[in-house]
Design a protein around this motif. Structure first.
Motif, PDB file in Angstrom:
ATOM      1  N   PHE A  25       0.665  -1.052  -0.043  1.00  0.00           N
ATOM      2  CA  PHE A  25       0.092   0.174   0.101  1.00  0.00           C
ATOM      3  C   PHE A  25       0.906   1.173  -0.185  1.00  0.00           C
ATOM      4  N   VAL A  26       1.955   1.280   0.782  1.00  0.00           N
ATOM      5  CA  VAL A  26       2.802   2.461   0.880  1.00  0.00           C
ATOM      6  C   VAL A  26       3.517   2.644  -0.487  1.00  0.00           C
ATOM      7  N   TYR A  27       3.885   1.559  -1.474  1.00  0.00           N
ATOM      8  CA  TYR A  27       4.335   1.733  -2.659  1.00  0.00           C
ATOM      9  C   TYR A  27       3.681   2.182  -3.392  1.00  0.00           C
ATOM     10  N   ARG A  28       2.418   1.627  -3.585  1.00  0.00           N
ATOM     11  CA  ARG A  28       1.293   2.131  -4.323  1.00  0.00           C
ATOM     12  C   ARG A  28       0.907   3.436  -4.146  1.00  0.00           C
ATOM     13  N   LEU A  29       0.782   4.150  -3.189  1.00  0.00           N
ATOM     14  CA  LEU A  29       0.649   5.507  -2.757  1.00  0.00           C
ATOM     15  C   LEU A  29       1.586   6.269  -3.408  1.00  0.00           C
ATOM     16  N   SER A  30       2.813   5.707  -3.021  1.00  0.00           N
ATOM     17  CA  SER A  30       3.999   6.456  -3.373  1.00  0.00           C
ATOM     18  C   SER A  30       4.187   6.556  -4.947  1.00  0.00           C
ATOM     19  N   PHE A  31       3.642   5.667  -5.655  1.00  0.00           N
ATOM     20  CA  PHE A  31       3.680   5.499  -7.140  1.00  0.00           C
ATOM     21  C   PHE A  31       2.658   6.576  -7.516  1.00  0.00           C
ATOM     22  N   HIS A  32       1.631   6.603  -7.038  1.00  0.00           N
ATOM     23  CA  HIS A  32       0.486   7.519  -7.385  1.00  0.00           C
ATOM     24  C   HIS A  32       1.212   9.002  -7.307  1.00  0.00           C
ATOM     25  N   LEU A  33       1.688   9.178  -6.307  1.00  0.00           N
ATOM     26  CA  LEU A  33       2.359  10.513  -5.944  1.00  0.00           C
ATOM     27  C   LEU A  33       3.380  10.871  -6.824  1.00  0.00           C
ATOM     28  N   THR A  34       4.203   9.952  -7.121  1.00  0.00           N
ATOM     29  CA  THR A  34       5.582  10.409  -7.939  1.00  0.00           C
ATOM     30  C   THR A  34       5.298  10.236  -9.179  1.00  0.00           C
ATOM     31  N   GLN A  35       4.269   9.035  -9.698  1.00  0.00           N
ATOM     32  CA  GLN A  35       4.281   8.536 -10.948  1.00  0.00           C
ATOM     33  C   GLN A  35       5.633   8.102 -11.677  1.00  0.00           C
ATOM     34  N   HIS A  36       6.350   7.498 -11.003  1.00  0.00           N
ATOM     35  CA  HIS A  36       7.660   7.219 -11.466  1.00  0.00           C
ATOM     36  C   HIS A  36       8.341   5.976 -10.471  1.00  0.00           C
ATOM     37  N   GLN A  37       8.479   4.960 -11.033  1.00  0.00           N
ATOM     38  CA  GLN A  37       8.896   3.772 -10.274  1.00  0.00           C
ATOM     39  C   GLN A  37      10.162   3.843  -9.370  1.00  0.00           C
ATOM     40  N   GLN A  38      11.146   4.485  -9.934  1.00  0.00           N
ATOM     41  CA  GLN A  38      12.258   4.621  -9.140  1.00  0.00           C
ATOM     42  C   GLN A  38      11.848   5.431  -7.941  1.00  0.00           C
ATOM     43  N   ASP A  39      11.215   6.633  -7.977  1.00  0.00           N
ATOM     44  CA  ASP A  39      10.962   7.696  -6.994  1.00  0.00           C
ATOM     45  C   ASP A  39       9.937   6.930  -6.019  1.00  0.00           C
ATOM     46  N   ALA A  40       9.115   6.126  -6.648  1.00  0.00           N
ATOM     47  CA  ALA A  40       8.139   5.410  -5.767  1.00  0.00           C
ATOM     48  C   ALA A  40       8.817   4.587  -5.005  1.00  0.00           C
ATOM     49  N   GLU A  41       9.718   3.956  -5.265  1.00  0.00           N
ATOM     50  CA  GLU A  41      10.607   2.826  -4.681  1.00  0.00           C
ATOM     51  C   GLU A  41      11.351   3.373  -3.443  1.00  0.00           C
ATOM     52  N   ASP A  42      11.796   4.749  -3.863  1.00  0.00           N
ATOM     53  CA  ASP A  42      12.901   5.529  -2.799  1.00  0.00           C
ATOM     54  C   ASP A  42      11.678   5.981  -1.563  1.00  0.00           C
ATOM     55  N   VAL A  43      10.845   6.704  -2.003  1.00  0.00           N
ATOM     56  CA  VAL A  43       9.575   7.014  -1.074  1.00  0.00           C
ATOM     57  C   VAL A  43       9.182   6.030  -0.296  1.00  0.00           C
ATOM     58  N   ALA A  44       9.065   4.769  -0.743  1.00  0.00           N
ATOM     59  CA  ALA A  44       8.465   3.656   0.035  1.00  0.00           C
ATOM     60  C   ALA A  44       9.317   3.212   0.997  1.00  0.00           C
ATOM     61  N   GLN A  45      10.497   3.224   0.362  1.00  0.00           N
ATOM     62  CA  GLN A  45      11.651   2.465   1.315  1.00  0.00           C
ATOM     63  C   GLN A  45      12.176   3.470   2.443  1.00  0.00           C
ATOM     64  N   GLU A  46      12.079   4.939   2.198  1.00  0.00           N
ATOM     65  CA  GLU A  46      12.365   5.631   3.210  1.00  0.00           C
ATOM     66  C   GLU A  46      11.028   5.655   4.185  1.00  0.00           C
ATOM     67  N   THR A  47       9.810   5.591   3.773  1.00  0.00           N
ATOM     68  CA  THR A  47       8.730   5.491   4.723  1.00  0.00           C
ATOM     69  C   THR A  47       8.762   4.335   5.677  1.00  0.00           C
ATOM     70  N   LEU A  48       9.053   3.282   4.998  1.00  0.00           N
ATOM     71  CA  LEU A  48       8.986   2.002   5.805  1.00  0.00           C
ATOM     72  C   LEU A  48      10.231   2.034   6.821  1.00  0.00           C
ATOM     73  N   TYR A  49      11.222   2.781   6.560  1.00  0.00           N
ATOM     74  CA  TYR A  49      12.531   2.807   7.360  1.00  0.00           C
ATOM     75  C   TYR A  49      11.916   3.696   8.725  1.00  0.00           C
ATOM     76  N   LYS A  50      11.126   4.702   8.198  1.00  0.00           N
ATOM     77  CA  LYS A  50      10.561   5.866   9.381  1.00  0.00           C
ATOM     78  C   LYS A  50       9.693   4.860  10.188  1.00  0.00           C
TER      79      LYS A  50
END
Lengths: 170, 345
Positions: A25-50
């Motif tokens: 879910f975190v990844y999916r939402l990140s993808f919708h926000l960034t519209q970019h796979q690499q960015d979405a992965e980065d945002v999701a990874q950072e979020t899960l770390y937090k």
């Protein structure tokens, strides 16, 4: 959920399971926000770390979902800030004369999203992709509820053209 | 007044007492609700590529994070108050999660006790969806239900079950809307009910039928071929998930995650119905099942033949008057053209 969060603070496997559960879910939402796979992965990874390192600060004041979303939003905003494109959405703006020109509703929704002011776009994604209520969106984005309501109303006005949406009230 | 309140609630993403009742009687509010659902599903169905790597923090980070949580003093009174209970809840939590992990195996005892021993309904809880699995030992009890308003509008599965005085049912085949205002009035593909060809609309999807001997057939058949095989009941959908005990789905099936309905059969003839949730009806991980998920679940339950049926907002399971798996639409059951009904004994 409360029990599982408490357990995750103490048990490695429980933490992994909790993170694995929210990952899609975190990844999916990140993808919708960034519209970019690499960015979405980065945002999701950072979020899960937090989420992992700050789990003990979760106080149950909002739902766990809203709490996690606020991390997604903050991480996403950090990413934009780093790129110094604060005012510009990551998306390429598409120019579409009118919504009626596009028969495919899906294209239209994407086009609409890309034309919205960035904050409105984020509100729309949280409200309609994330399924958050107006109140939850306001908490996750740290905006006032009235502000979010106004934005949702504006989105509704813009949708009016191609979705038959009844009623005037909001 | 109620309309205003309802529209506000719809847009704000909240509900109130009496909202559902109002939606049932007010077409305009229902229309607004459906628009929002359409918007949501169009946004959600946007293709999201699978992540190229695991996004979880490393084990080291996780271990360190947990160690640091331990160092923190128990500051909150609520924590102290519950400290005694933590051990108990931990055990309970472990038990729940352990049970969750065990869902790869079908539960040995039926989750829903039923009077009729030849039908059982079981629960399955997966990572991205929950499902109800109905096992019907006698395949000859399965009949196709067709909307009594065929050519005009569809009927809900509940209505078809009630009209046929059946024990239960699930939604089944593909359909088309009749004209501007009709919904789900025309079944697509070949539809056979009690040995009679009810309809044969052009359709490229496989046929899913049950022969007079109770065998489930799934594949591309013409009306003549179905008749030659003495098919008594048939609808059209797909894809075929399992054939000769082998899964046919490549990758995740390419249809994404959604609420799904499927039919399968074991070697002993038992019919397996699987209906899942999705579209976040039951929480934010509830994205629904992929075709692969359904195929695997069918194989776990011993299916030798299985096919996917109509899914999304259509997915519904009813047993003994109860909506075992309600549709994901908040506005209630969708009208469909056909259903698989379980004849009462």
């Amino acid at each position: 959920m409360e029990d599982r969060i408490r357990l995750a603070m103490q048990d490695e496997e429980a933490m992994v399971r909790l993170l694995e559960e929210i990952e899609p879910f975190v990844y999916r939402l990140s993808f919708h926000l960034t519209q970019h796979q690499q960015d979405a992965e980065d945002v999701a990874q950072e979020t899960l770390y937090k989420v992992c390192t700050k789990l003990s600060t979760y106080r149950g004041e909002s739902s766990f979902q809203t709490w996690v979303y606020s991390f997604v939003m903050n991480t996403f905003k950090d990413l934009i800030r780093k790129r110094k494109v604060v005012q510009e959405p990551l998306l390429d703006k598409q120019s579409i004369e009118s919504f009626e020109d596009v028969s495919d509703a899906k294209l239209t929704v994407t086009a609409l999203l890309s034309q919205l002011p960035e904050v409105d776009r984020q509100v729309m994604i949280l409200r309609f992709c994330g399924g958050l209520s107006v109140r939850e969106v306001s908490k996750a984005m740290n905006l006032s509820e009235a502000n979010v309501k106004t934005k949702v109303f504006r989105i509704k006005q813009r949708l009016q053209g191609f979705f038959p949406i009844g009623g005037e009230a909001l | 007044m109620t309309c205003n309140k309802t529209l506000q609630a719809i847009w704000a993403g909240t509900t109130f007492d009496g909202m559902e009742a109002h939606l049932e009687t007010c077409p305009s509010c229902r229309g607004a609700m459906e628009s929002i659902e359409r918007l949501t599903s169009e946004l959600m169905e946007q293709n999201v590529p699978a992540p190229s790597r695991s996004l979880l923090p490393s084990r080291d980070v996780i271990r360190k994070a947990i160690r640091q949580q331990h160092k923190k003093p128990w500051r909150r009174t609520s924590f102290i108050a519950t400290a005694v209970l933590v051990t108990a809840s931990c055990i309970a939590g472990v038990a729940t999660i352990w049970k969750g992990n065990q869902t790869n195996q079908p539960p040995s005892t039926p989750a829903t006790a039923t009077k009729d021993a030849s039908i059982t309904v079981q629960d399955y809880h997966g990572k991205t969806f929950s499902a109800k699995i109905m096992l019907v030992s006698d395949p000859k009890r399965i009949h196709v239900g067709v909307t009594k308003y065929a050519g005009k509008v569809g009927q809900t599965v509940s209505d078809m079950v009630r009209d046929a005085r059946a024990d239960g049912g699930v939604n089944a085949g593909a359909f088309n809307n009749a004209g501007e205002n009709g919904t789900a009035g025309i079944p697509l593909g070949i539809t056979i009910q009690h040995g009679q060809v009810v309809d044969s609309q052009p359709n490229n999807q496989p046929e899913i039928g049950i022969t007079a001997a109770g065998q489930l057939l799934c594949g591309a058949y013409t009306v003549a071929e179905l008749k030659a095989r003495h098919v008594q009941e048939a609808v059209s959908f797909g894809p075929v998930l399992v054939n000769d005990g082998q899964g046919l789905i490549q990758g995740d099936g390419g249809w994404g995650n959604a609420p799904r309905t499927a039919i399968g059969q074991r070697a002993d003839g038992t019919i397996i119905f699987i209906v899942t949730d999705g579209r976040f009806r039951n929480g934010w991980n509830d994205v629904g099942a992929t075709l692969k998920d359904i195929q695997n679940l069918m194989l776990q339950y011993g299916a030798v033949t299985a096919a996917n049926l109509d899914g999304g907002s259509s997915s519904t399971m009813i047993y003994q008057g109860k909506l075992e798996m309600p549709p994901v639409n908040l506005s209630g059951e969708r009208q469909v053209a056909t259903a698989f009904l379980i004849e009462a004994e």
